[in-house]
Design a protein around this motif. Structure first.
Motif, PDB file in Angstrom:
ATOM      1  N   PRO A  52      12.961 -33.471   8.663  1.00 17.54           N
ATOM      2  CA  PRO A  52      12.976 -32.085   9.147  1.00 17.54           C
ATOM      3  C   PRO A  52      13.855 -31.897  10.377  1.00 17.54           C
ATOM      4  CG  PRO A  52      10.740 -32.793   8.637  1.00 17.54           C
ATOM      5  CD  PRO A  52      11.603 -34.015   8.559  1.00 17.54           C
ATOM      6  N   MET A  53      13.852 -32.881  11.282  1.00 19.29           N
ATOM      7  CA  MET A  53      14.659 -32.754  12.494  1.00 19.29           C
ATOM      8  C   MET A  53      16.136 -32.594  12.159  1.00 19.29           C
ATOM      9  SD  MET A  53      14.428 -32.634  15.807  1.00 19.29           S
ATOM     10  CE  MET A  53      12.885 -33.404  16.289  1.00 19.29           C
ATOM     11  N   GLN A  54      16.612 -33.349  11.161  1.00 16.32           N
ATOM     12  CA  GLN A  54      18.023 -33.254  10.795  1.00 16.32           C
ATOM     13  C   GLN A  54      18.359 -31.900  10.183  1.00 16.32           C
ATOM     14  OE1 GLN A  54      20.541 -35.591  11.491  1.00 16.32           O
ATOM     15  NE2 GLN A  54      21.651 -33.702  11.019  1.00 16.32           N
ATOM     16  N   ARG A 134       4.679 -20.778  13.715  1.00 16.16           N
ATOM     17  CA  ARG A 134       4.456 -21.607  12.528  1.00 16.16           C
ATOM     18  C   ARG A 134       3.831 -22.928  12.947  1.00 16.16           C
ATOM     19  NH1 ARG A 134      10.337 -20.439  10.166  1.00 16.16           N
ATOM     20  NH2 ARG A 134      10.874 -21.877  11.847  1.00 16.16           N
ATOM     21  N   THR A 135       2.855 -23.386  12.171  1.00 18.18           N
ATOM     22  CA  THR A 135       2.283 -24.716  12.344  1.00 18.18           C
ATOM     23  C   THR A 135       2.343 -25.401  10.991  1.00 18.18           C
ATOM     24  OG1 THR A 135       0.809 -23.995  14.125  1.00 18.18           O
ATOM     25  CG2 THR A 135       0.241 -26.039  12.991  1.00 18.18           C
ATOM     26  N   ALA A 136       2.826 -26.640  10.974  1.00 15.33           N
ATOM     27  CA  ALA A 136       3.098 -27.285   9.691  1.00 15.33           C
ATOM     28  C   ALA A 136       2.767 -28.770   9.742  1.00 15.33           C
ATOM     29  CB  ALA A 136       4.567 -27.090   9.313  1.00 15.33           C
ATOM     30  N   SER A 137       2.716 -29.367   8.561  1.00 15.34           N
ATOM     31  CA  SER A 137       2.512 -30.812   8.454  1.00 15.34           C
ATOM     32  C   SER A 137       3.443 -31.374   7.401  1.00 15.34           C
ATOM     33  CB  SER A 137       1.060 -31.136   8.090  1.00 15.34           C
ATOM     34  OG  SER A 137       0.741 -30.628   6.799  1.00 15.34           O
ATOM     35  N   VAL A 138       3.801 -32.628   7.582  1.00 16.08           N
ATOM     36  CA  VAL A 138       4.563 -33.369   6.581  1.00 16.08           C
ATOM     37  C   VAL A 138       3.680 -34.509   6.096  1.00 16.08           C
ATOM     38  CG1 VAL A 138       6.658 -34.673   6.093  1.00 16.08           C
ATOM     39  CG2 VAL A 138       6.713 -32.824   7.780  1.00 16.08           C
ATOM     40  N   CYS A 139       3.626 -34.688   4.777  1.00 12.67           N
ATOM     41  CA  CYS A 139       2.919 -35.833   4.211  1.00 12.67           C
ATOM     42  C   CYS A 139       1.444 -35.812   4.649  1.00 12.67           C
ATOM     43  CB  CYS A 139       3.644 -37.105   4.638  1.00 12.67           C
ATOM     44  SG  CYS A 139       3.216 -38.592   3.736  1.00 12.67           S
ATOM     45  N   THR A 194       9.845 -37.145   1.940  1.00 17.51           N
ATOM     46  CA  THR A 194      11.095 -36.380   1.931  1.00 17.51           C
ATOM     47  C   THR A 194      10.884 -34.894   1.692  1.00 17.51           C
ATOM     48  OG1 THR A 194      11.422 -36.897  -0.413  1.00 17.51           O
ATOM     49  CG2 THR A 194      12.480 -38.347   1.197  1.00 17.51           C
ATOM     50  N   SER A 195       9.697 -34.493   1.250  1.00 19.53           N
ATOM     51  CA  SER A 195       9.440 -33.068   1.038  1.00 19.53           C
ATOM     52  C   SER A 195       9.479 -32.287   2.345  1.00 19.53           C
ATOM     53  CB  SER A 195       8.084 -32.868   0.355  1.00 19.53           C
ATOM     54  OG  SER A 195       7.047 -33.398   1.159  1.00 19.53           O
ATOM     55  N   ALA A 200      11.531 -27.761   5.685  1.00 22.47           N
ATOM     56  CA  ALA A 200      12.368 -27.350   6.813  1.00 22.47           C
ATOM     57  C   ALA A 200      13.501 -26.441   6.356  1.00 22.47           C
ATOM     58  CB  ALA A 200      12.919 -28.582   7.529  1.00 22.47           C
ATOM     59  N   LEU A 201      14.072 -26.712   5.179  1.00 24.11           N
ATOM     60  CA  LEU A 201      15.112 -25.837   4.639  1.00 24.11           C
ATOM     61  C   LEU A 201      14.568 -24.430   4.396  1.00 24.11           C
ATOM     62  CD1 LEU A 201      16.924 -28.204   2.117  1.00 24.11           C
ATOM     63  CD2 LEU A 201      17.995 -27.035   4.048  1.00 24.11           C
TER      64      LEU A 201
END
Length: 351
Positions: A52-54, A134-139, A194-195, A200-201
């Motif tokens: 996401p940072m990239q 926005r508040t989010a999570s990855v994995c 990778t999702s 992020a997109l």
């Protein structure tokens, strides 16, 4: 190498960047950057952070204005962490984190249980969530959101390997592994590793419009998956078994989907009677030969449609016989038409 297009706000632009969604949402020069923070910890998954940072960093690179749209931070309890890959990252310690964040993203990884079990961390996350857009999570970072009750009664996703555990421990959350990412108001959850890039997109698209998000996807050589509705993993993995004959047969089937494939033909390929072949194949793969062939054809059709093939050509190449048969199979398994699937998930067209 083709240079990625730059995006410059019009001098006449008066659009409010903080509220507009769509291709026209280019930030005026007077708008301050949005602070995006990825919260991580020891034994975090590296790609949950850097993916996401990239995306946001590339959006900054491709946005040509006096003020870049994002200010990026990586935050942890202390000033450095060691990820699951062994790579150490220097980060902003929690004590120096800003009081206001636009977007807060929680990474996942092996250390999430320890991280989400820290009451002080949870209190900080709860406090920040009250002020974020926005508040989010990855994995598996969704564990922290679940502990805070932010996912109660909502549909959410996480890494497929932990979804049964999370369903048991947090039954009030509507967990699903049939999505790359899910948005519920200000709360976003994304699936395995990778999702986070896909999510992020979608955030960049919400902030800066489709064209810039598409340019970022091109720059990173990934697909722009706008709705976030694809499954996390291929169903074909379920058909691998201990009997190498069937694994080799499945590979042969995938290479010959345009041919009429009968049980008699497959049994002959394996040197078995039809009855014995059907019994053993079903026992070892968990699926009848007919169902397996249909799913193999479906998987191939998905891949062709993601390459923007026509419906007619896809149906013929995958052995469906007709566009109508292809449509029925898509509706039965994916609850979407082939046309709609292609519109949503096809690769970015060449320009």
């Amino acid at each position: 190498m083709t240079k990625s297009p730059q995006f410059k706000p019009s001098k006449k632009c008066s659009i409010d960047f903080s509220t507009t969604i769509g291709p026209a949402s280019i930030a005026p020069k007077t708008i301050a950057p949005k602070t995006v923070a990825i919260v991580c910890f020891d034994d975090a998954q590296l790609l949950d952070i850097t993916g996401p940072m990239q995306v946001f960093s590339s959006a900054n690179d491709l946005y040509e204005g006096d003020v870049k749209p994002y200010r990026l931070l990586t935050i942890a309890e202390n000033d450095k962490i060691k990820t699951t890959s062994g790579l150490e990252l220097a980060v902003e310690p929690l004590s120096l984190a800003p009081d206001q964040l636009d977007t807060l993203i929680i990474s996942g990884g092996r250390g999430i249980n320890r991280f989400a079990g820290n009451k002080a961390i949870l209190q900080w996350l709860d406090m920040m969530n009250r002020k974020t857009r926005r508040t989010a999570s990855v994995c598996s970072g969704s564990l922290a959101l679940a502990k805070l009750g932010l996912l109660d009664g909502k549909k959410a996703t996480t890494h497929w390997s932990r979804i049964d555990e999370f369903r048991r421990d947090y039954p009030s959350v509507l967990w699903t592994n049939e999505a790359i990412f899910i948005r519920n108001g200000k709360i976003w959850t994304s699936a395995g590793i990778t999702s986070g890039v896909d999510m992020a997109l979608a955030m960049v698209e919400e902030d800066l419009g489709f064209n810039l998000a598409k340019s970022v996807a091109r720059h990173l050589v990934v697909y722009l998956r706008r709705p976030g509705g694809q499954s996390q993993f291929s169903e074909l993995l379920d058909f691998y078994c201990e009997d190498e004959r069937f694994n080799l047969l499945n590979q042969w089937i995938m290479k010959n989907l345009s041919r009429p494939l009968s049980v008699a033909m497959l049994a002959e390929k394996c040197g078995m009677s039809e009855r014995n072949f059907s019994r053993l194949y079903t026992r070892d793969t968990g699926s009848s030969p007919a169902k397996a062939i249909e799913l193999f054809r479906l998987e191939a059709a998905r891949q062709y449609l993601e390459q923007n093939w026509s419906i007619k050509k896809t149906a013929r190449q995958c052995g469906f016989g007709s566009e109508e048969t292809l449509r029925r199979v898509f509706q039965r398994h994916l609850h979407v038409s082939p046309q709609n699937y292609r519109d949503r998930f096809s690769r970015l067209p060449d320009e």
